[in-house]
Design a protein around this motif. Sequence first.
Motif, PDB file in Angstrom:
ATOM      1  N   VAL A 116       0.845  -1.196   0.000  1.00 57.92           N
ATOM      2  CA  VAL A 116       0.000   0.000   0.000  1.00 57.92           C
ATOM      3  C   VAL A 116       0.878   1.243   0.000  1.00 57.92           C
ATOM      4  N   LEU A 117       0.717   2.077  -1.011  1.00 55.41           N
ATOM      5  CA  LEU A 117       1.498   3.307  -1.104  1.00 55.41           C
ATOM      6  C   LEU A 117       0.697   4.491  -0.576  1.00 55.41           C
ATOM      7  N   TYR A 118       1.332   5.267   0.298  1.00 57.83           N
ATOM      8  CA  TYR A 118       0.729   6.523   0.756  1.00 57.83           C
ATOM      9  C   TYR A 118       1.404   7.672   0.033  1.00 57.83           C
ATOM     10  N   SER A 119       0.623   8.656  -0.353  1.00 56.76           N
ATOM     11  CA  SER A 119       1.220   9.881  -0.890  1.00 56.76           C
ATOM     12  C   SER A 119       1.555  10.820   0.265  1.00 56.76           C
ATOM     13  N   HIS A 120       2.463  11.745   0.000  1.00 53.43           N
ATOM     14  CA  HIS A 120       2.769  12.778   1.001  1.00 53.43           C
ATOM     15  C   HIS A 120       1.485  13.512   1.391  1.00 53.43           C
ATOM     16  N   ARG A 121       0.674  13.819   0.388  1.00 56.45           N
ATOM     17  CA  ARG A 121      -0.578  14.540   0.632  1.00 56.45           C
ATOM     18  C   ARG A 121      -1.499  13.752   1.571  1.00 56.45           C
ATOM     19  N   GLY A 122      -1.714  12.486   1.229  1.00 61.61           N
ATOM     20  CA  GLY A 122      -2.609  11.660   2.027  1.00 61.61           C
ATOM     21  C   GLY A 122      -2.104  11.502   3.454  1.00 61.61           C
ATOM     22  N   ALA A 123      -0.796  11.326   3.595  1.00 62.89           N
ATOM     23  CA  ALA A 123      -0.236  11.139   4.932  1.00 62.89           C
ATOM     24  C   ALA A 123      -0.344  12.424   5.754  1.00 62.89           C
ATOM     25  N   TYR A 124      -0.125  13.565   5.109  1.00 62.28           N
ATOM     26  CA  TYR A 124      -0.271  14.856   5.815  1.00 62.28           C
ATOM     27  C   TYR A 124      -1.703  15.018   6.318  1.00 62.28           C
ATOM     28  N   LEU A 125      -2.645  14.797   5.418  1.00 65.46           N
ATOM     29  CA  LEU A 125      -4.049  15.020   5.777  1.00 65.46           C
ATOM     30  C   LEU A 125      -4.504  14.029   6.843  1.00 65.46           C
ATOM     31  N   SER A 126      -4.050  12.788   6.752  1.00 64.66           N
ATOM     32  CA  SER A 126      -4.409  11.805   7.773  1.00 64.66           C
ATOM     33  C   SER A 126      -3.833  12.198   9.126  1.00 64.66           C
ATOM     34  N   THR A 127      -2.602  12.656   9.117  1.00 63.76           N
ATOM     35  CA  THR A 127      -1.946  12.999  10.375  1.00 63.76           C
ATOM     36  C   THR A 127      -2.711  14.098  11.114  1.00 63.76           C
ATOM     37  N   THR A 128      -3.003  15.194  10.418  1.00 66.32           N
ATOM     38  CA  THR A 128      -3.692  16.290  11.099  1.00 66.32           C
ATOM     39  C   THR A 128      -5.113  15.874  11.477  1.00 66.32           C
ATOM     40  N   SER A 129      -5.747  15.120  10.600  1.00 63.08           N
ATOM     41  CA  SER A 129      -7.120  14.702  10.860  1.00 63.08           C
ATOM     42  C   SER A 129      -7.195  13.797  12.093  1.00 63.08           C
ATOM     43  N   LEU A 130      -6.217  12.908  12.263  1.00 63.47           N
ATOM     44  CA  LEU A 130      -6.262  11.995  13.410  1.00 63.47           C
ATOM     45  C   LEU A 130      -5.874  12.688  14.705  1.00 63.47           C
ATOM     46  N   LEU A 131      -4.960  13.656  14.622  1.00 61.20           N
ATOM     47  CA  LEU A 131      -4.650  14.450  15.818  1.00 61.20           C
ATOM     48  C   LEU A 131      -5.915  15.156  16.301  1.00 61.20           C
ATOM     49  N   LEU A 132      -6.657  15.683  15.330  1.00 64.80           N
ATOM     50  CA  LEU A 132      -7.885  16.412  15.652  1.00 64.80           C
ATOM     51  C   LEU A 132      -8.954  15.454  16.187  1.00 64.80           C
ATOM     52  N   GLN A 133      -9.096  14.320  15.523  1.00 62.25           N
ATOM     53  CA  GLN A 133     -10.118  13.362  15.909  1.00 62.25           C
ATOM     54  C   GLN A 133      -9.884  12.861  17.336  1.00 62.25           C
ATOM     55  N   TRP A 134      -8.637  12.616  17.661  1.00 64.74           N
ATOM     56  CA  TRP A 134      -8.302  12.075  18.985  1.00 64.74           C
ATOM     57  C   TRP A 134      -8.159  13.207  20.011  1.00 64.74           C
ATOM     58  N   GLY A 135      -8.098  14.451  19.525  1.00 64.56           N
ATOM     59  CA  GLY A 135      -7.963  15.578  20.449  1.00 64.56           C
ATOM     60  C   GLY A 135      -6.605  15.628  21.118  1.00 64.56           C
ATOM     61  N   VAL A 136      -5.542  15.381  20.342  1.00 63.31           N
ATOM     62  CA  VAL A 136      -4.190  15.434  20.906  1.00 63.31           C
ATOM     63  C   VAL A 136      -3.775  16.900  21.062  1.00 63.31           C
ATOM     64  N   GLY A 137      -3.603  17.325  22.294  1.00 66.75           N
ATOM     65  CA  GLY A 137      -3.282  18.724  22.571  1.00 66.75           C
ATOM     66  C   GLY A 137      -1.796  18.996  22.472  1.00 66.75           C
ATOM     67  N   THR A 138      -1.367  20.068  23.102  1.00 65.59           N
ATOM     68  CA  THR A 138       0.049  20.417  23.085  1.00 65.59           C
ATOM     69  C   THR A 138       0.812  19.536  24.085  1.00 65.59           C
ATOM     70  N   GLU A 139       2.077  19.347  23.827  1.00 61.72           N
ATOM     71  CA  GLU A 139       2.985  18.615  24.724  1.00 61.72           C
ATOM     72  C   GLU A 139       2.531  17.203  25.091  1.00 61.72           C
ATOM     73  N   PRO A 140       2.063  16.418  24.129  1.00 59.20           N
ATOM     74  CA  PRO A 140       1.749  15.026  24.455  1.00 59.20           C
ATOM     75  C   PRO A 140       3.033  14.235  24.738  1.00 59.20           C
ATOM     76  N   VAL A 141       2.898  13.221  25.566  1.00 51.51           N
ATOM     77  CA  VAL A 141       3.987  12.253  25.754  1.00 51.51           C
ATOM     78  C   VAL A 141       3.436  10.922  25.266  1.00 51.51           C
ATOM     79  N   TYR A 142       3.950  10.478  24.154  1.00 48.26           N
ATOM     80  CA  TYR A 142       3.356   9.351  23.432  1.00 48.26           C
ATOM     81  C   TYR A 142       4.196   8.100  23.630  1.00 48.26           C
ATOM     82  N   LEU A 143       3.558   7.049  24.114  1.00 45.84           N
ATOM     83  CA  LEU A 143       4.264   5.780  24.329  1.00 45.84           C
ATOM     84  C   LEU A 143       4.051   4.864  23.128  1.00 45.84           C
ATOM     85  N   TRP A 144       5.154   4.365  22.592  1.00 42.72           N
ATOM     86  CA  TRP A 144       5.081   3.531  21.388  1.00 42.72           C
ATOM     87  C   TRP A 144       4.815   2.069  21.717  1.00 42.72           C
ATOM     88  N   THR A 145       3.545   1.772  22.033  1.00 46.79           N
ATOM     89  CA  THR A 145       3.121   0.381  22.189  1.00 46.79           C
ATOM     90  C   THR A 145       2.706  -0.180  20.824  1.00 46.79           C
TER      91      THR A 145
END
Lengths: 589, 589
Positions: B201-230
């Motif tokens: 599956v190939l992602y375009s830069h455009r698609g990945a950018y839009l997904s990234t901001t959209s998911l931050l918004l959807q999940w409500g990730v605010g400033t200064e998150p500390v994200y654990l890579w599980t």
Amino acid sequence: MEQLPKRPANYVPLSPVGFLPRANAVYGDRTSVIYGRVRFTWAQTYHRCRRLASALLALGVRRNDVVSVLAPNVPAMYEMHFAVPMAGAVLNTINTRLDAGAVATILRHSEAKLFFVDYDYVRLAGDALQILVAKHPGAPVPLVAVIDDIDAPTGVRLGELEYEALVARGDPDADLPPLQDEWDAVTLNYTSGTTSAPKGVLYSHRGAYLSTTSLLLQWGVGTEPVYLWTLPMFHCNGWTFTWGMAARGGANVCIRDARAADIYRAIARHRVTHMCCAPVVFGILLEGDGHGDGASGKRLDAPVHVLTGGAPPPAALLERVERVGFKVTHAYGLTEATGPALACEWRDQWDRLPLPERARLKARQGVSVLSLADADVKNVDTMLSVPRDGKTVGEIVLRGSSVMKGYLNNPDANDKAFKGGWFLTGDVGVVHQDGYIEIKDRSKDVIISGGENICSKEVEEVLFRHPALADAAVVAMPHPRWGETPCAFVVPRDHAKAAAAGFEDDVLAFCSKRMARFMVPKKVVVLPHALPRNALGKVEKVKLREMARKLAPTVPAPQKPKGKTTTTTTVGGRRDEQPVAHVMAVSRL
Amino acid sequence: MEQLPKRPANYVPLSPVGFLPRANAVYGDRTSVIYGRVRFTWAQTYHRCRRLASALLALGVRRNDVVSVLAPNVPAMYEMHFAVPMAGAVLNTINTRLDAGAVATILRHSEAKLFFVDYDYVRLAGDALQILVAKHPGAPVPLVAVIDDIDAPTGVRLGELEYEALVARGDPDADLPPLQDEWDAVTLNYTSGTTSAPKGVLYSHRGAYLSTTSLLLQWGVGTEPVYLWTLPMFHCNGWTFTWGMAARGGANVCIRDARAADIYRAIARHRVTHMCCAPVVFGILLEGDGHGDGASGKRLDAPVHVLTGGAPPPAALLERVERVGFKVTHAYGLTEATGPALACEWRDQWDRLPLPERARLKARQGVSVLSLADADVKNVDTMLSVPRDGKTVGEIVLRGSSVMKGYLNNPDANDKAFKGGWFLTGDVGVVHQDGYIEIKDRSKDVIISGGENICSKEVEEVLFRHPALADAAVVAMPHPRWGETPCAFVVPRDHAKAAAAGFEDDVLAFCSKRMARFMVPKKVVVLPHALPRNALGKVEKVKLREMARKLAPTVPAPQKPKGKTTTTTTVGGRRDEQPVAHVMAVSRL
């Protein structure tokens, strides 16, 4: 890898208008718009917008046609942010505080095909149309449609068309032209209306989409917001939150005027969670709490998040509104950047600092929003970045997809605004070591009064036409209530005559007839000699601003200050930290 | 209006990689990555990525070249999400749980130029390279570079190149090729690796950018998150939060394995605020709290927000993890949609409903994320939408800029996946009256075990090669710990021989040699007759699944249930509401 084509399934032109069909699909039963006794759901708003779009097409509106609107924050104004681009047209919202001449200039310059006018602005619109016809015989005159009050119809008309009748006769199932190119214009916002070359800022669908999501993220707008429309939608399309509320399925609480009583009533009745405003509204809110300082009495039942534009209000004012229950975030922006471009993103560690230090940090304009690729401070002659020392000043420059498409039919302004891959804001600032930008001086010729931008050159041009004046210059005078007000320095042709009583009043009356009320100088200073000019003959406005500062009133007029007045609570005492209302509509010359 | 050109200042190709230079500029002094005793700031991460990108260019990596990586969640894996596309190349993260044959197939199909291998996976990589050379003599073999442990170097090597040495010899000031086209590929994620036509599956830069901001918004990730890579970064690039943390200037806490002790230690030490995981991790978290049910003992000091993929965990499990202090949001997605496509956006009014009703609402997959233009459920023969009755089933279809660019070199799969302007997920669902989508059955041939997708057809193909078997079919068997496990139904050629002891073990051993461990059936059922087939000769998997359900273990193995077991707590008792780990990597046939 190169051979994978864009398909309708994976390449949809970005547009904030697309948030509406999505809201219909997923938030259809939730409240979209509240105005008096009127209440719509997202399904209703969607179908009303489809109807209006089809009615616009039936009237002959076509792709790239401009549809202008002169209205306060009413449901029709909200709906037009979707319906007009759904018909392929470009929405032009006109500042309701402009005078008829400026409105006429905008109608002329934008070549508006259709002109929607709120019933309360029929006289202003009528005057503007008369000027348009008189000044530009043969110029196209837009079709006019009145927006009557949807809650309590007045019957006021201007021509035959009426908004609700258009909605009623529209077909919600009509085919609407699909957006083919995200670079197409979606709205047109004028930063200045009265000069011969007005600056109409065009937003692309792409830029508006990216700004909308970026600002929702920056402000942290969660699900189910209840948004109170204190900020006029005609300012950068309500800094994109017109579209933003559709994206989040929020409720838009519309009020005609941002009066304290109306604001508090709306907050209590509809459980408002978010609002935007210029800092000048803080004064209104503090007066309206019945105490003037928010120190006692009124407390909001739940916090209301406020995004305020431009320079932050002084720490003490901030403290007072926060005590009432408003949580203030501030941002810096301009029409050309689709609203906020920088935001003072707070860091938790700063909570532990002493108050003066916190205030100093909060006074900074901050970091670029995500829709910008970059924001910087540069020496615009060399285009080199200034060092990050918090001292070396340069011009704030921006780069990214939320920067406007450009000025409509104004190649000179476009040439000046874009340079070396950057957009030049005209505002002067520094970069601190941590990357936060702070404005040190605004674009010199902009006066911001009560949240409205005034171009000093425009006021001067009117003064130059006064027969008794030989010269004139207008600068900002600090004002504890309005942030700034225009102060005119004039040189009379005949000093003896100018000494007579009523000369200043005559100058003011002359202005009042020729410009919007908020643009009229609050003070006229008659100079005994010439204006101070430098060796190149340029008026030394720095000196005039210094004089104006000394003449400025220090006690807010209708407000009853306790203890310190607002003007004595500035942080660090710098000029630009007066409680100015530097908003999202900075215009430059 | 048409004549305003795109300029470098107002049209910047969208790319999630751009969040890194911004993070350097505005979050430069904040922590970017934590791993053991290693800690980087965003300025350091930026400069390390620039160095690596320049080193890749020096090695001859060019635009659209594939750079593969086989690694757990270590700093190098994080950095490559930026450095590889900064060199113009395409990052291919390989699932570390695959076997050597599958890894070889991916290296072959992607034509990887460079292959980064974590020191702990050198043997797997070595085996894969041997298979590649043996099976495809003359095929290009990638350059190999080992990623040694940055905190405690081991000295393990495979070839001459080593990650840190490459970073060290890179030039942070070297010119990097600017992104010209946002439609260019940024990453390549394989949903399936062992078949002859793997789906990359190939992602375009455009698609990945839009997904990234959209998911931050959807999940409500605010400033200064500390994200654990599980969540493994190799699953949809960590559902885009690799890039998302740069956008928000968050701290990435990297751990090699998602073990309970490591997770709780990281949460306590670094004040973790966010993590993603498959629901199977909830079991690990509850075991690790020392009580097994979260009913007593461990409480987090501060809430940790968890985004979980796919079908929601059963209400009781959810309740138990939330009691420990995890705040769970669930979403549905798939690799082809750049991770989450639907999210069950909660409505405040639902808080007031009784628990069973709340659980029913939470079980729904929800509404489309903002980067999608639309999500719908359709009869894919007619392409008509199903009615919104919560009953009529159809296929879930998606449309929007976060849908993949397409499958690499697989025109057949592309032809099947895109139809009538939509992307077909293969998953079956309904739409409720309020617009929320609920999955009724997943793509029939996918088994999801412990967060990993298993394609039943791939397991069957191996069984077909067993000399003693005449026929075979593989279906999902519910499992209280792993969600589902593969269950094989086999028809022996010689029933007498099959009756002998050890026959099932022999079949399992055959599988173990030929596929990744998680794909090996946990149960082999020898059928006395033929497989049940319908009139068209198609295996009736519905019947087999029914049989498998009856054979399924009901008591979680290492977990100590109190009262009800997880399998008896399903909502409504439907098959798809078992505690399956339906994750963001649904593959379809």
